[in-house]
Design a protein around this motif. Structure first.
Motif, PDB file in Angstrom:
ATOM      1  N   THR A 114       0.885  -1.202  -0.144  1.00 49.37           N
ATOM      2  CA  THR A 114      -0.175   0.008   0.170  1.00 49.37           C
ATOM      3  C   THR A 114       0.997   1.173   0.098  1.00 49.37           C
ATOM      4  O   THR A 114       1.840   1.292   0.739  1.00 49.37           O
ATOM      5  CB  THR A 114      -0.959   0.071   1.286  1.00 49.37           C
ATOM      6  OG1 THR A 114      -0.135  -0.100   2.489  1.00 49.37           O
ATOM      7  CG2 THR A 114      -2.092  -1.140   1.242  1.00 49.37           C
ATOM      8  N   ASN A 173       2.547   4.983   0.556  1.00 44.88           N
ATOM      9  CA  ASN A 173       2.790   5.883   1.876  1.00 44.88           C
ATOM     10  C   ASN A 173       1.725   6.753   1.581  1.00 44.88           C
ATOM     11  O   ASN A 173       1.475   7.891   0.797  1.00 44.88           O
ATOM     12  CB  ASN A 173       4.132   6.303   1.746  1.00 44.88           C
ATOM     13  CG  ASN A 173       4.549   7.137   2.863  1.00 44.88           C
ATOM     14  OD1 ASN A 173       3.590   7.878   3.756  1.00 44.88           O
ATOM     15  ND2 ASN A 173       5.810   7.423   3.069  1.00 44.88           N
ATOM     16  N   ALA A 174       0.899   6.979   2.762  1.00 40.53           N
ATOM     17  CA  ALA A 174      -0.261   8.028   2.679  1.00 40.53           C
ATOM     18  C   ALA A 174       0.007   9.373   3.433  1.00 40.53           C
ATOM     19  O   ALA A 174      -0.879  10.267   3.446  1.00 40.53           O
ATOM     20  CB  ALA A 174      -1.647   7.147   3.288  1.00 40.53           C
ATOM     21  N   THR A 175       1.258   9.616   3.974  1.00 33.32           N
ATOM     22  CA  THR A 175       1.468  10.885   4.547  1.00 33.32           C
ATOM     23  C   THR A 175       1.315  11.976   3.776  1.00 33.32           C
ATOM     24  O   THR A 175       1.455  12.025   2.496  1.00 33.32           O
ATOM     25  CB  THR A 175       2.907  10.752   4.928  1.00 33.32           C
ATOM     26  OG1 THR A 175       3.343   9.677   5.749  1.00 33.32           O
ATOM     27  CG2 THR A 175       3.298  11.856   5.891  1.00 33.32           C
ATOM     28  N   THR A 231      -1.763  12.919   2.513  1.00 31.79           N
ATOM     29  CA  THR A 231      -2.696  12.696   1.894  1.00 31.79           C
ATOM     30  C   THR A 231      -4.080  12.655   2.520  1.00 31.79           C
ATOM     31  O   THR A 231      -3.743  12.670   3.692  1.00 31.79           O
ATOM     32  CB  THR A 231      -2.742  11.629   0.930  1.00 31.79           C
ATOM     33  OG1 THR A 231      -2.747  10.403   1.750  1.00 31.79           O
ATOM     34  CG2 THR A 231      -1.490  11.409  -0.103  1.00 31.79           C
ATOM     35  N   ASN A 232      -5.179  12.588   2.136  1.00 30.48           N
ATOM     36  CA  ASN A 232      -6.229  12.579   2.863  1.00 30.48           C
ATOM     37  C   ASN A 232      -6.762  11.263   3.700  1.00 30.48           C
ATOM     38  O   ASN A 232      -7.186  10.908   4.525  1.00 30.48           O
ATOM     39  CB  ASN A 232      -7.692  12.684   1.923  1.00 30.48           C
ATOM     40  CG  ASN A 232      -7.910  14.130   1.610  1.00 30.48           C
ATOM     41  OD1 ASN A 232      -7.327  15.000   2.170  1.00 30.48           O
ATOM     42  ND2 ASN A 232      -8.250  14.402   0.294  1.00 30.48           N
ATOM     43  N   GLY A 233      -5.712  10.046   3.084  1.00 28.96           N
ATOM     44  CA  GLY A 233      -5.760   8.834   3.612  1.00 28.96           C
ATOM     45  C   GLY A 233      -4.608   8.736   4.677  1.00 28.96           C
ATOM     46  O   GLY A 233      -4.625   7.585   5.446  1.00 28.96           O
ATOM     47  N   ALA A 234      -4.135   9.652   5.084  1.00 29.56           N
ATOM     48  CA  ALA A 234      -3.092   9.531   6.337  1.00 29.56           C
ATOM     49  C   ALA A 234      -3.840   9.429   7.579  1.00 29.56           C
ATOM     50  O   ALA A 234      -4.808   9.878   8.028  1.00 29.56           O
ATOM     51  CB  ALA A 234      -2.094  10.867   6.440  1.00 29.56           C
ATOM     52  N   TYR A 235      -2.832   8.615   8.339  1.00 30.19           N
ATOM     53  CA  TYR A 235      -3.342   8.083   9.627  1.00 30.19           C
ATOM     54  C   TYR A 235      -3.569   9.667  10.609  1.00 30.19           C
ATOM     55  O   TYR A 235      -2.434  10.334  10.634  1.00 30.19           O
ATOM     56  CB  TYR A 235      -2.501   7.095  10.302  1.00 30.19           C
ATOM     57  CG  TYR A 235      -2.984   7.210  11.980  1.00 30.19           C
ATOM     58  CD1 TYR A 235      -4.123   6.413  12.211  1.00 30.19           C
ATOM     59  CD2 TYR A 235      -1.921   7.350  12.750  1.00 30.19           C
ATOM     60  CE1 TYR A 235      -4.496   6.191  13.574  1.00 30.19           C
ATOM     61  CE2 TYR A 235      -2.271   7.249  14.342  1.00 30.19           C
ATOM     62  CZ  TYR A 235      -3.581   6.745  14.690  1.00 30.19           C
ATOM     63  OH  TYR A 235      -3.784   6.398  15.979  1.00 30.19           O
ATOM     64  N   ARG A 272      -8.231  16.648  13.084  1.00 27.90           N
ATOM     65  CA  ARG A 272      -9.361  15.921  13.507  1.00 27.90           C
ATOM     66  C   ARG A 272     -10.324  16.873  14.190  1.00 27.90           C
ATOM     67  O   ARG A 272     -11.152  16.552  15.125  1.00 27.90           O
ATOM     68  CB  ARG A 272      -9.134  14.633  13.737  1.00 27.90           C
ATOM     69  CG  ARG A 272      -8.739  13.684  13.048  1.00 27.90           C
ATOM     70  CD  ARG A 272      -8.412  12.215  13.701  1.00 27.90           C
ATOM     71  NE  ARG A 272      -9.709  11.527  13.857  1.00 27.90           N
ATOM     72  CZ  ARG A 272      -9.894  10.324  14.433  1.00 27.90           C
ATOM     73  NH1 ARG A 272      -8.819   9.688  14.923  1.00 27.90           N
ATOM     74  NH2 ARG A 272     -10.858   9.976  14.578  1.00 27.90           N
TER      75      ARG A 272
END
Length: 135
Positions: A99, A101-103, A105-109, A117
């Motif tokens: 998968t 790296n989502a850093t 992006t909108n998919g980041a943790y 948040r």
């Protein structure tokens, strides 16, 4: 991306100059599951400063080093000479597919309390005592 994008951009795949240089001076060694292509120098004269043959990757899509699987990373860094297919153990049942790296992006943790948040976090429970230099 058009031809001008391929000439002037480096962040979304290789530029035309890199592709031409790779096809002229490099030997295609293999392709991984993500479509990244791996090359090594055809000539012994093209080496690294340590004297190793030059090895490189042409990314399929964004230039992101996390797209390189571990076995190809080892080959790129001269951990072994043979192509990774000759060194791979059989896949384990617990291994998952790659998968990206989502850093950033909108998919980041985003953990609880993260500003993106809303910045709300649980109240302190009283088990913490602040340090004081006078104590």
């Amino acid at each position: 991306m058009g031809i001008l994008g391929k000439i002037f951009t480096w962040w979304d795949g290789a530029t035309i100059g890199t592709l031409l240089w790779s096809s002229r001076n490099g030997e295609h060694v293999g392709t991984d599951a993500q479509g990244n292509k791996y090359y090594r120098s055809k000539s012994d004269k093209i080496t690294t400063t340590e004297g190793y043959e030059r090895r490189w990757v042409i990314y399929a899509g964004n230039n992101d080093a996390s797209n390189v699987p571990g076995e190809w990373h080892g080959w790129l860094h001269h951990s072994y000479d043979g192509v990774p297919e000759s060194h791979l153990p059989p896949p384990r049942i617990w291994e998952v597919d790659y998968t990206p790296n989502a850093t950033g992006t909108n998919g980041a943790y985003l953990p609880q309390g993260a500003l993106d948040r809303g910045g709300k976090r649980a109240r302190a429970t009283g088990d913490y005592e602040a340090w004081s230099p006078d104590a």
